[in-house]
Design a protein around this motif. Structure first.
Motif, PDB file in Angstrom:
ATOM      1  N   TYR A 108       0.482  -0.993   0.357  1.00  0.00           N
ATOM      2  CA  TYR A 108       0.203   0.165   0.155  1.00  0.00           C
ATOM      3  C   TYR A 108       0.830   1.170  -0.076  1.00  0.00           C
ATOM      4  O   TYR A 108       1.910   1.897   0.379  1.00  0.00           O
ATOM      5  N   ASP A 152      -3.082   5.356   2.188  1.00  0.00           N
ATOM      6  CA  ASP A 152      -4.191   5.152   1.970  1.00  0.00           C
ATOM      7  C   ASP A 152      -4.791   3.542   0.902  1.00  0.00           C
ATOM      8  O   ASP A 152      -3.608   2.789  -0.199  1.00  0.00           O
ATOM      9  N   THR A 160      -6.685   2.892  -1.299  1.00  0.00           N
ATOM     10  CA  THR A 160      -7.108   2.646  -2.253  1.00  0.00           C
ATOM     11  C   THR A 160      -6.380   2.616  -3.390  1.00  0.00           C
ATOM     12  O   THR A 160      -6.019   2.034  -4.493  1.00  0.00           O
ATOM     13  N   LYS A 161      -4.906   2.944  -2.762  1.00  0.00           N
ATOM     14  CA  LYS A 161      -3.763   2.789  -3.495  1.00  0.00           C
ATOM     15  C   LYS A 161      -2.562   1.601  -3.267  1.00  0.00           C
ATOM     16  O   LYS A 161      -2.452   1.758  -1.977  1.00  0.00           O
TER      17      LYS A 161
END
Length: 418
Positions: free
Chosen positions: A397, A401, A403-404
């Motif tokens: 990661y 975050d 989502t990334k």
């Protein structure tokens, strides 16, 4: 004396004993039988039982001879169970420096199926310092300690995952093939004396704590004796989780550990760092402890009332002691469906050399999704066979975050480091 009077006296005697027993804190068999069997779940030979507190939903608890008090890990859970508290305590963690706040809930019923703990006190932690789920892979909400053993002989069959819980005085004779050792119960903890043949030091006659709640094999506290010597070959590593946080130190081996003639070879041995808790350990007169990695290879009877330990070989008694060969220190994300992440990577290890970093998440192991693996099975795999290839799909990661991220694949070839 007439038969009617005899029957009346027997009835009154039984009622008196039952009344006294109901008023004494302890664990008792519910029915009038000599013994009962209680199946347990074993993770790395730790003993985990489902228990109900005051009639509430069952929760997993660890059976731990190394602990005096019964412990509940979360005050939020204690509040949800409707526990009542009488006072607040400050406890010093096993690292000797961390201060842990806890509430005392003095009178509770702990139900284990055929066995009930009556008038049981619970030490309720205001913050969960142990987070055992992340270490052993299954939710564990508390610990049952000395009270479980103080009146009753308990036979532990690690091979079958079964406890036999006897009524007081219910195990008068030694079972076949078991060897008898003296058991000293001091300050609510049990000790034996074992022989240790060190790699680099003299032979020891060591007083050792019996610690069913610790997942090490043999542990030696160097500060307790000048005769305890580190072996020439060792690695630095995390040693386990305790109240107060992670314990650090070194892993090595001793040539042999002998308990009443039962001899284990090349035993993995932990040498924890010294800390301010060391003075407490020295005051007990012990040199160290025996954890589940050793105890789980035997069959045991812990008979506190008669100050004896009965022991014989289990099915895995002669299995070699192997340490992790990957360099990965794994954790489960608490309260998630088997999400596994990397807590740390030992420098110079196979995993370190292929670039795996702390906080990377494990997606698949040998092409099998990580959520299908039990954490204990991954541990077995990573210490299984030198040269074995372990294929990993990982996720890294970016910052905090979720989502990334980027995914990558590596192969780790297991190599003995100790």
């Amino acid at each position: 004396m007439t038969s009617r009077k005899v029957l009346l006296l027997l009835f009154l005697s039984f009622q008196f004993v039952a009344s006294i027993r109901a008023q004494v804190p302890g664990f008792f068999i519910k029915e009038e039988v000599n013994k009962v069997k209680i199946p347990f779940y074993s993770s790395n030979s730790l003993i985990i039982l489902p228990v109900s507190i005051n009639g509430n939903t069952k929760l997993n608890f660890l059976i731990d001879t190394g602990v005096r008090s019964n412990i509940l890990f979360s005050k939020k859970l204690g509040d949800a169970l409707g526990l009542e508290y009488t006072r607040r305590l400050s406890i010093t963690g096993a690292d000797g420096s961390t201060s842990i706040m806890a509430q005392v809930s003095p009178i509770n019923s702990i139900d284990l199926g055929p066995v009930e703990g009556r008038l049981q006190s619970l030490l309720v932690l205001e913050e969960d310092f142990l987070e055992l789920e992340s270490v052993i892979g299954v939710p564990v909400y508390g610990i049952i300690g000395y009270e479980f053993f103080k009146y009753n002989p308990v036979k532990i069959n690690y091979d079958e995952g079964m406890l036999e819980f006897y009524k007081p005085g219910g195990l008068k004779w030694r079972p076949p093939l078991y060897r008898k050792m003296d058991l000293a119960v001091e300050d609510s903890k049990a000790y034996i004396t074992a022989k240790i043949n060190q790699k680099s030091g003299p032979k020891l006659q060591a007083k050792l704590l019996i610690d069913t709640g610790a997942n090490h094999g043999l542990l030696l506290n160097q500060e307790t004796s000048d005769e305890i010597k580190m072996p020439m070959i060792f690695i630095e590593s995390e040693l386990g989780q305790s109240l107060g946080g992670v314990l650090y130190g070194y892993i090595g081996r001793v040539n042999a550990l002998s308990m009443k003639g039962l001899r284990m070879e090349e035993v993995l041995t932990s040498f924890p760092d010294r800390n301010s808790f060391s003075d407490v350990i020295k005051a007990t007169g012990r040199m160290g402890s025996l954890g589940s990695e050793v105890l789980g290879r035997t069959r045991l009877v812990l008979d506190y009332p008669r100050n004896r330990l009965l022991i014989k070989k289990g099915l895995t008694f002669y299995s070699p002691f192997e340490f992790d060969m990957s360099g990965l220190i794994l954790r489960k994300v608490p309260n998630e469906d088997n999400r596994i992440y990397i807590s740390d990577v030992r420098p110079g290890s196979p995993a370190y050399r292929v670039g795996i970093l702390p906080f990377d998440e494990v997606l698949t192991i040998n092409k099998v999704p990580a959520f299908l693996w039990e954490l204990s099975e991954i541990f077995k795999l990573l210490r299984s066979e030198e040269g074995r290839e372990i294929q990993l799909e990982m996720r890294r990661y970016v910052g905090n975050d979720l989502t990334k991220y980027s995914d990558y694949k590596v192969s780790v070839f297991l190599k003995k480091q100790i």
